[in-house]
Write an enzyme that holds these catalytic residues in place. Structure first.
Site, PDB file in Angstrom:
ATOM      1  N   GLU A   1       0.827  -1.210   0.000  1.00 12.79           N
ATOM      2  CA  GLU A   1       0.000   0.000   0.000  1.00 12.79           C
ATOM      3  C   GLU A   1       0.861   1.261   0.000  1.00 12.79           C
ATOM      4  O   GLU A   1       0.505   2.275  -0.623  1.00 12.79           O
ATOM      5  CB  GLU A   1      -0.929  -0.010   1.211  1.00 12.79           C
ATOM      6  CG  GLU A   1      -2.034  -1.055   1.107  1.00 12.79           C
ATOM      7  CD  GLU A   1      -2.778  -1.270   2.409  1.00 12.79           C
ATOM      8  OE1 GLU A   1      -2.475  -0.552   3.392  1.00 12.79           O
ATOM      9  OE2 GLU A   1      -3.660  -2.155   2.452  1.00 12.79           O
TER      10      GLU A   1
ATOM     11  N   SER B   1      18.999  -8.506  -9.066  1.00 11.75           N
ATOM     12  CA  SER B   1      17.818  -8.544  -9.926  1.00 11.75           C
ATOM     13  C   SER B   1      17.898  -9.537 -11.089  1.00 11.75           C
ATOM     14  O   SER B   1      16.911 -10.200 -11.389  1.00 11.75           O
ATOM     15  CB  SER B   1      17.522  -7.151 -10.475  1.00 11.75           C
ATOM     16  OG  SER B   1      16.977  -6.319  -9.484  1.00 11.75           O
TER      17      SER B   1
ATOM     18  N   HIS C   1       2.702 -10.162  -9.564  1.00  8.39           N
ATOM     19  CA  HIS C   1       4.133 -10.463  -9.602  1.00  8.39           C
ATOM     20  C   HIS C   1       4.915  -9.386  -8.853  1.00  8.39           C
ATOM     21  O   HIS C   1       5.834  -9.684  -8.095  1.00  8.39           O
ATOM     22  CB  HIS C   1       4.625 -10.553 -11.041  1.00  8.39           C
ATOM     23  CG  HIS C   1       6.106 -10.691 -11.159  1.00  8.39           C
ATOM     24  ND1 HIS C   1       6.773 -11.851 -10.828  1.00  8.39           N
ATOM     25  CD2 HIS C   1       7.070  -9.807 -11.534  1.00  8.39           C
ATOM     26  CE1 HIS C   1       8.072 -11.684 -11.002  1.00  8.39           C
ATOM     27  NE2 HIS C   1       8.275 -10.451 -11.427  1.00  8.39           N
TER      28      HIS C   1
END
Length: 421
Positions: free
Chosen positions: A96, A182, A311
């Site tokens: 959020e 990553s 995802h």
């Protein structure tokens, strides 16, 4: 002498055939290297193996079939449940916050809590972890403070990565958790190298490498599997098969029997586990760890689970799967399943659930508020830590940057950055 005399009288072709027959009767055929297979004179194209079953302990309605003579103590069970609930609440708050523009990016773990908590509960701090980017629960259960999670996601001055990594790219030397990178699958061959070092050093520990089923399609995965098998490395390859590689469903990724089928093909001992069953994950990982260390061999665990969340915050999963599919899997989520089991043991109830949620949310929000108020790392941190001693061209770049900021300082929020060290 009689055989020699007969051979002299036979035509050349007959003599050669007789010699071959004599050689075959006295000499065993050599085996092809690396293969131990029988011969056949029937043409058969093979494209299947026996399907690998899914190991589970917790059945529907809270029933559980624990391994014979096994029982986790109540404190251990409750710690795992608290970690699962904490992970779920932290996900909601940070997700959020990204939607509010307070952090730049986030990836939730919703639906995969049991894979992470069950597996790491079976490991020790001596065991090294190479993770992908959906293993926050592994760090959490190992004792990583909530404030450090928040510092990393904010990239503030107390972030161990000095704000250089994207959010959710955690790392902890103290907890033997290698910093996440990553690029997909790069951690697999690195983890095998670490496991080989463990073997050479004769350490009483193993390496556990987490990855998604999509990562298994990368070339690095196949190199890692083969190196681990041929070098007999003490490593657990833990694949969380959550149904989707971003937007690509598993049935479009491969035609084999999931990821587990790849294990035996490389000579790796393999098990498929119900990844929504935290107890099954615990016992399977514990057994895999014992096997790795004693046998000095790799193990592949395929944890069958489902990614309930998107995802990442850059993804809208309803574009490639139905809301009904997501809703159905929510009813079979690992947190709910484990809670039903704890209630069947008399260890949990509604009051304890509400108290845990309220107190944990308060703790997370407190850590979140502290992280949000902290300064960003000083801009000079852009240039440090690349080399042991800063070379001339980097010093020149830093000097140019310093002059630029001095000249145009009114255009930069320099007061929001930490002072130079």
């Amino acid at each position: 002498m009689i055989l020699k005399s007969l051979l002299q009288k036979l035509p050349r072709v007959q003599r050669v055939l007789l010699q071959v027959k004599q050689y075959s009767s006295e000499t065993k055929e050599p085996q092809f290297l690396g293969i131990n297979s029988p011969f056949t004179n029937t043409i058969q194209f093979r494209n299947s193996y026996k399907t690998i079953p899914i190991y589970r302990i917790m059945e529907p309605l809270g029933n559980a079939k624990l391994p014979e003579g096994e029982k986790l103590d109540d404190a251990h069970l409750l710690k795992m449940y608290r970690s699962m609930v904490t992970l779920s609440l932290m996900d909601k708050i940070l997700y959020e916050s990204q939607r509010q523009g307070r952090i730049s990016f986030y990836m939730t773990n919703t639906g995969e809590e049991a894979v992470q908590i069950g597996s790491t509960a079976a490991l020790t701090l001596k065991d090294m972890i190479y993770a992908q980017y959906r293993e926050a629960g592994v760090l959490l259960h190992r004792g990583y403070p909530l404030e450090k999670f928040m510092d990393q996601c904010y990239g503030n001055c107390h972030d161990d990565g000095k704000g250089r990594q994207m959010p959710v790219h955690y790392g902890s030397k103290e907890l033997n958790f290698v910093t996440i990178s990553s690029p997909l699958t790069t951690q697999l061959p690195q983890a095998v190298g670490a496991a080989y070092a463990f073997k050479l050093d004769e350490k009483d520990a193993c390496v556990t490498c987490y990855f998604g089923e999509g990562a298994a399609s990368e070339g690095d995965a196949h190199a890692a599997f083969n190196f681990a098998a041929t070098l007999s490395c003490p490593i657990i390859f833990l694949c969380r098969n959550n149904g989707y590689a971003i937007s690509t469903p598993v049935f479009e990724q491969f035609k084999s029997d999931g990821i587990a089928a790849k294990g035996p093909a490389y000579g790796i001992d393999t098990i498929r586990v119900d990844g929504n069953d935290v107890l099954a994950m615990y016992y399977a990982t514990r057994s895999a760890r014992d096997f790795c260390i004693k046998q000095k061999k790799p193990v592949l665990i395929e944890a069958m689970t489902y990614r309930i969340g998107h995802h990442s915050t850059s993804d809208d999963s309803t574009a490639y799967r139905s809301v009904d599919e997501i809703t159905e899997w929510k009813t079979h989520g690992p947190v709910t399943k484990f809670r039903v089991y704890l209630e069947s043991l008399g260890l949990w109830c509604n009051d304890r659930e509400q108290h845990l949620i309220d107190s944990t949310r308060k703790e997370i929000l407190s850590a979140f508020a502290k992280a949000e108020k902290k300064s960003k790392p000083h801009w000079k941190e852009l240039f440090t830590d690349v080399y042991k001693e800063m070379p001339g061209h980097i010093k020149k770049q830093m000097s140019v940057m310093e002059k630029h900021l001095e000249e145009f300082k009114e255009h930069y929020p320099l007061s929001s950055f930490a002072p130079a060290k």
